[in-house]
Design an enzyme around this catalytic site. Structure first.
Site, PDB file in Angstrom:
ATOM      1  N   GLU A 196     -17.143  62.177  16.285  1.00 40.94           N
ATOM      2  CA  GLU A 196     -16.394  61.374  17.258  1.00 40.94           C
ATOM      3  C   GLU A 196     -15.166  62.128  17.770  1.00 40.94           C
ATOM      4  O   GLU A 196     -14.895  62.186  18.949  1.00 40.94           O
ATOM      5  CB  GLU A 196     -15.978  60.114  16.529  1.00 40.94           C
ATOM      6  CG  GLU A 196     -14.999  59.259  17.208  1.00 40.94           C
ATOM      7  CD  GLU A 196     -14.663  58.094  16.286  1.00 40.94           C
ATOM      8  OE1 GLU A 196     -15.590  57.577  15.626  1.00 40.94           O
ATOM      9  OE2 GLU A 196     -13.500  57.710  16.234  1.00 40.94           O
TER      10      GLU A 196
ATOM     11  N   ILE B  30      -7.492  63.617   5.054  1.00 37.40           N
ATOM     12  CA  ILE B  30      -8.634  64.072   4.248  1.00 37.40           C
ATOM     13  C   ILE B  30      -9.559  65.018   5.031  1.00 37.40           C
ATOM     14  O   ILE B  30      -9.919  66.090   4.530  1.00 37.40           O
ATOM     15  CB  ILE B  30      -9.419  62.855   3.687  1.00 37.40           C
ATOM     16  CG1 ILE B  30      -8.516  61.991   2.813  1.00 37.40           C
ATOM     17  CG2 ILE B  30     -10.671  63.294   2.936  1.00 37.40           C
ATOM     18  CD1 ILE B  30      -7.925  62.667   1.596  1.00 37.40           C
TER      19      ILE B  30
ATOM     20  N   GLY C  13     -15.242  54.975  14.386  1.00 34.83           N
ATOM     21  CA  GLY C  13     -16.636  55.415  14.299  1.00 34.83           C
ATOM     22  C   GLY C  13     -17.130  55.532  12.876  1.00 34.83           C
ATOM     23  O   GLY C  13     -18.190  56.115  12.629  1.00 34.83           O
TER      24      GLY C  13
ATOM     25  N   GLY D 161     -13.804  62.184  10.037  1.00 29.18           N
ATOM     26  CA  GLY D 161     -13.031  61.013  10.443  1.00 29.18           C
ATOM     27  C   GLY D 161     -11.572  61.337  10.697  1.00 29.18           C
ATOM     28  O   GLY D 161     -11.190  62.492  10.881  1.00 29.18           O
ATOM     29  N   ILE D 162     -10.762  60.286  10.659  1.00 31.84           N
ATOM     30  CA  ILE D 162      -9.339  60.377  10.989  1.00 31.84           C
ATOM     31  C   ILE D 162      -8.518  60.439   9.704  1.00 31.84           C
ATOM     32  O   ILE D 162      -8.906  59.858   8.695  1.00 31.84           O
ATOM     33  CB  ILE D 162      -8.955  59.128  11.828  1.00 31.84           C
ATOM     34  CG1 ILE D 162      -9.292  59.396  13.290  1.00 31.84           C
ATOM     35  CG2 ILE D 162      -7.541  58.688  11.649  1.00 31.84           C
ATOM     36  CD1 ILE D 162      -8.984  58.235  14.211  1.00 31.84           C
ATOM     37  N   GLY D 163      -7.364  61.128   9.737  1.00 31.56           N
ATOM     38  CA  GLY D 163      -6.453  61.146   8.586  1.00 31.56           C
ATOM     39  C   GLY D 163      -6.368  62.533   7.974  1.00 31.56           C
ATOM     40  O   GLY D 163      -6.932  63.496   8.490  1.00 31.56           O
TER      41      GLY D 163
HETATM   42  N1  COA Z   1      -2.882  49.854  -1.182  1.00 31.07           N
HETATM   43  C1  COA Z   1      -1.684  49.840  -0.570  1.00 31.07           C
HETATM   44  N2  COA Z   1      -1.337  50.728   0.407  1.00 31.07           N
HETATM   45  C2  COA Z   1      -2.250  51.661   0.747  1.00 31.07           C
HETATM   46  C3  COA Z   1      -3.517  51.744   0.140  1.00 31.07           C
HETATM   47  C4  COA Z   1      -3.826  50.780  -0.862  1.00 31.07           C
HETATM   48  N3  COA Z   1      -5.005  50.784  -1.487  1.00 31.07           N
HETATM   49  N4  COA Z   1      -4.182  52.794   0.678  1.00 31.07           N
HETATM   50  C5  COA Z   1      -3.375  53.339   1.610  1.00 31.07           C
HETATM   51  N5  COA Z   1      -2.214  52.666   1.636  1.00 31.07           N
HETATM   52  C6  COA Z   1      -1.071  52.952   2.488  1.00 31.07           C
HETATM   53  C7  COA Z   1      -0.581  54.385   2.270  1.00 31.07           C
HETATM   54  O1  COA Z   1       0.299  54.466   1.175  1.00 31.07           O
HETATM   55  C8  COA Z   1       0.076  54.682   3.592  1.00 31.07           C
HETATM   56  O2  COA Z   1       1.327  54.046   3.621  1.00 31.07           O
HETATM   57  P1  COA Z   1       2.557  54.673   4.484  1.00 31.07           P
HETATM   58  O3  COA Z   1       2.112  54.593   5.924  1.00 31.07           O
HETATM   59  O4  COA Z   1       3.703  53.788   4.142  1.00 31.07           O
HETATM   60  O5  COA Z   1       2.710  56.085   3.984  1.00 31.07           O
HETATM   61  C9  COA Z   1      -0.813  53.953   4.601  1.00 31.07           C
HETATM   62  O6  COA Z   1      -1.491  52.927   3.856  1.00 31.07           O
HETATM   63  C10 COA Z   1      -1.860  54.858   5.255  1.00 31.07           C
HETATM   64  O7  COA Z   1      -2.660  55.442   4.252  1.00 31.07           O
HETATM   65  P2  COA Z   1      -3.071  57.007   4.276  1.00 31.07           P
HETATM   66  O8  COA Z   1      -4.028  57.184   3.146  1.00 31.07           O
HETATM   67  O9  COA Z   1      -1.888  57.895   4.324  1.00 31.07           O
HETATM   68  O10 COA Z   1      -3.765  57.087   5.684  1.00 31.07           O
HETATM   69  P3  COA Z   1      -4.514  58.255   6.455  1.00 31.07           P
HETATM   70  O11 COA Z   1      -3.662  58.636   7.597  1.00 31.07           O
HETATM   71  O12 COA Z   1      -4.994  59.326   5.548  1.00 31.07           O
HETATM   72  O13 COA Z   1      -5.762  57.443   7.025  1.00 31.07           O
HETATM   73  C11 COA Z   1      -7.351  55.669   6.908  1.00 31.07           C
HETATM   74  C12 COA Z   1      -6.644  56.801   6.165  1.00 31.07           C
HETATM   75  C13 COA Z   1      -8.389  55.064   5.980  1.00 31.07           C
HETATM   76  C14 COA Z   1      -6.354  54.582   7.302  1.00 31.07           C
HETATM   77  C15 COA Z   1      -8.034  56.265   8.170  1.00 31.07           C
HETATM   78  O14 COA Z   1      -8.951  57.256   7.784  1.00 31.07           O
HETATM   79  C16 COA Z   1      -8.757  55.206   8.982  1.00 31.07           C
HETATM   80  O15 COA Z   1      -8.157  54.610   9.836  1.00 31.07           O
HETATM   81  N6  COA Z   1     -10.061  55.000   8.719  1.00 31.07           N
HETATM   82  C17 COA Z   1     -10.844  53.978   9.404  1.00 31.07           C
HETATM   83  C18 COA Z   1     -11.480  54.454  10.668  1.00 31.07           C
HETATM   84  C19 COA Z   1     -12.322  55.680  10.494  1.00 31.07           C
HETATM   85  O16 COA Z   1     -12.622  56.129   9.409  1.00 31.07           O
HETATM   86  N7  COA Z   1     -12.742  56.243  11.570  1.00 31.07           N
HETATM   87  C20 COA Z   1     -13.595  57.431  11.459  1.00 31.07           C
HETATM   88  C21 COA Z   1     -14.020  57.992  12.704  1.00 31.07           C
HETATM   89  S1  COA Z   1     -12.622  58.571  13.665  1.00 31.07           S
END
Ligand code: COA
Length: 439
Positions: free
Chosen positions: A238, A219, A336, A215-217
């Site tokens: 994806e 991790i 996705g 996925g995205i991010g």
């Molecule tokens: N409560 C409050 N804030 C939260 C939080 C929670 N439980 N979890 C995350 N946040 C905040 C983080 O602190 C961060 O804040 P910042 O922008 O001020 O630093 C922001 O939300 C983003 O979180 P982060 O964990 O750094 O994001 P990431 O870039 O690692 O992406 C997802 C994580 C979940 C957002 C991303 O994987 C996603 O969009 N997933 C959904 C779509 C997907 O999985 N697609 C997969 C196929 S491509």
């Protein structure tokens, strides 16, 4: 007329190209590293000529003037995945979010969201007059070839020529704007101790010969960094980024056990640095295909041992996963995630893994109840494993009580006691460490 003559006759400046857009039109915009900024900037420069032009896209990596406050009367974004630049606009009511599974976006563009125009960024034509969609085939190919509307294309020599089902003929374009610029890059995240520990935990669930979706991010990058001692991995995903290139070059990824697209890296869009864009250029190992094919769970599941690895923002004690909202605030979309979680559940030997740091900004991401206003992205029936830096919670086939116990065990130690109190209230049972599910 030869395609070469047709190409010349369609060449215009960016300002001339966007003069064919009318107020009230809907523009489907290629996204991520394929967003044609020369056309978007020309729209912004001529904003006074437009009222209520709707832009539809997924991931924005750029400044997204189509959702800037100063163009509120001129443009409105209908985002199918709220990337960082769109979050504020959606939160302030200046842009919209449409929830949709990524594999269903092409169907949506052929029905409710038919474009009046599609803005593309393509490679220069080959000897036969075919331009490549390059790093973004996804919904863009359907928008340009099956939805009607005019096609306006930026032709950029820096757009890689990718294979798969990634071509459009010059005869299918209406206006061509030649403009060379390097693609937007997404730098790999810096991995801290927490991300590395999550990567190691996820890697322990991956076996030699598995087929991965990432996925995205940050991790997914951490996971890839933890896979250097694996063998014969495959990729059916994806999107992918630079981390996959490193593992191909190290001989870890060779796609040799995949049931479909054996020997190939399959994706629908790509985001990374120039290293990635150089790797995919004219590379027969890479197959870029439409998202209604790649992300269709019935197709993806034809790969045995499909492991879907995705990130999330919150998990409750039942195993419900929130990935695209923080309370009322929309911060992302489903993309996705559910397409591949479903596919992994249908795949023989497949596994669906949700991974996240146990805390963010001092808050636990494992919670008794999801935040008020948040929406469940991946439901509790579909999640097999939740992983944090503190371990792995195996949820599939477990009772609610066992799930909650397994999740408390991988929460940050500072929050376990409070979660245990919630456990006792919910299950009317004493929470004993001895009851915790192992592994
Ligand atoms: N409560 C409050 N804030 C939260 C939080 C929670 N439980 N979890 C995350 N946040 C905040 C983080 O602190 C961060 O804040 P910042 O922008 O001020 O630093 C922001 O939300 C983003 O979180 P982060 O964990 O750094 O994001 P990431 O870039 O690692 O992406 C997802 C994580 C979940 C957002 C991303 O994987 C996603 O969009 N997933 C959904 C779509 C997907 O999985 N697609 C997969 C196929 S491509």
């Amino acid at each position: 007329m030869s395609w070469r003559d047709a190409y010349q006759s369609k060449r215009v400046t960016a300002n001339e190209a966007v003069s064919h857009i009318k107020s009230g039109d809907r523009i489907v915009l290629a996204h991520a590293a394929a967003e044609p900024m020369i056309l978007v900037d020309a729209m912004a420069a001529n904003a006074d000529a437009y009222r209520d032009v709707e832009f539809v896209n997924l991931v924005c990596l750029t400044e997204a003037p189509y959702c800037a406050p100063e163009y509120q009367k001129n443009f409105r974004l209908n985002s199918l995945f709220v990337g960082a630049p769109a979050r504020k606009a959606v939160a302030e009511g200046r842009a919209d979010f449409t929830p949709v599974f990524f594999h269903e976006v092409p169907a949506l563009l052929q029905t409710r969201l038919q474009p009046d125009a599609t803005f593309l960024q393509l490679s220069p034509p080959n000897a036969h007059g075919y331009c490549s969609f390059g790093v973004s085939v996804d919904y863009t190919k359907t928008a340009a070839q099956k939805c009607g509307g005019i096609n306006i294309a930026q032709i950029n020599k820096h757009m890689p020529c990718t294979y798969g089902d990634s071509f459009i003929h010059v005869s299918e374009l209406d206006y061509i704007v030649e403009h060379d610029e390097t693609l937007v890059e997404l730098q790999p995240p810096v991995l801290g101790d927490v991300e590395k520990a999550i990567g190691r935990n996820v890697a322990s669930l991956i076996q030699d010969g598995d087929c991965l979706q990432l996925g995205i991010g940050s991790i997914p990058d951490a996971v890839l960094a933890g896979l250097t001692d694996k063998k014969d991995l495959g990729i059916y995903t994806e999107m992918f980024s630079d981390g996959v290139v490193d593992l191909v070059e190290a001989g870890v990824i060779n796609n040799k056990h995949k049931n479909i697209h054996n020997g190939k890296l399959v994706a629908t869009f790509l985001m990374g640095t120039q290293k990635l864009y150089d790797f995919v250029d004219h590379n027969p190992m890479v197959e870029m295909l439409s998202v209604d094919y790649v992300n269709d769970p019935r197709i993806a599941a034809q790969n045995d041992n499909l492991v879907a690895i995705n990130a999330c923002v919150q998990v409750d004690l039942l195993g419900q996963v929130v990935s695209d909202s923080i309370g009322l605030r929309q911060i992302s979309g489903v993309g996705g995630q559910v397409d591949f979680v479903r596919a992994a559940n249908m795949s023989k030997g497949g596994r669906a893994i949700m991974a996240m740091p146990s805390t963010t900004k001092g808050i636990s991401k494992i919670v008794p109840f999801i935040a008020e206003g948040a929406a469940v992205t991946t439901n509790r029936f579909d999640v097999n494993y939740v992983v944090t830096e503190h371990g792995i919670a195996a949820l599939k086939g477990r009772t609610l009580r066992e799930r909650a116990a397994a999740l408390i065990k991988i929460a940050h130690p500072d929050f376990r006691e409070a979660l245990a109190i919630e456990y006792e209230k919910r299950f009317h049972a004493k929470f004993k460490e001895s009851e915790w599910v192992k592994g």
